[in-house]
Design a protein around this motif. Sequence first.
Motif, PDB file in Angstrom:
ATOM      1  N   ARG A 104       6.912  -7.681  -1.924  1.00 20.18           N
ATOM      2  CA  ARG A 104       5.585  -7.398  -2.455  1.00 20.18           C
ATOM      3  C   ARG A 104       5.226  -5.953  -2.150  1.00 20.18           C
ATOM      4  N   THR A 106       2.671  -4.247  -2.301  1.00 24.06           N
ATOM      5  CA  THR A 106       1.378  -3.916  -1.714  1.00 24.06           C
ATOM      6  C   THR A 106       1.328  -4.162  -0.218  1.00 24.06           C
ATOM      7  N   THR A 107       2.429  -4.628   0.353  1.00 21.20           N
ATOM      8  CA  THR A 107       2.442  -4.986   1.771  1.00 21.20           C
ATOM      9  C   THR A 107       3.423  -4.107   2.549  1.00 21.20           C
TER      10      THR A 107
END
Length: 124
Positions: A104, A106-107
């Motif tokens: 992911r 965004t992490t």
Amino acid sequence: QVQLVESGGGLVQAGGSLRLSCTVSGRTVSSFAMGWFRQAPGKEREFVAAFSRVTGNTYYTDSVKGRFTVSRDNAKNTVYLQMNSLKPEDTAVYYCAAEQGNGRLTTTPAYDYWGQGTQVTVSS
């Protein structure tokens, strides 16, 4: 050995612009998804923007949409973060990161390599 080196930070007045650069060595930038994160004093590191490895899609946190643009130059092995209409709340250390899997974007745990960070300070 993969290394990421950021540059382009500095002091700017509110409403101004900066362009951050992140140059990758050891592998081609196109072999990674690339992300930008930032960390303000006393706060956790947060996602800012990302450039997908395969599709070239870009992703942004809501607070920077319409103001920041992430792009990639394969010939220069560099990814950029163009920051316009800067606000004092954008003040932070900005980090670029490289992700070689399918995590992911965004992490922070998704990323395999990190740069040393560059300070961005926006005065009011």
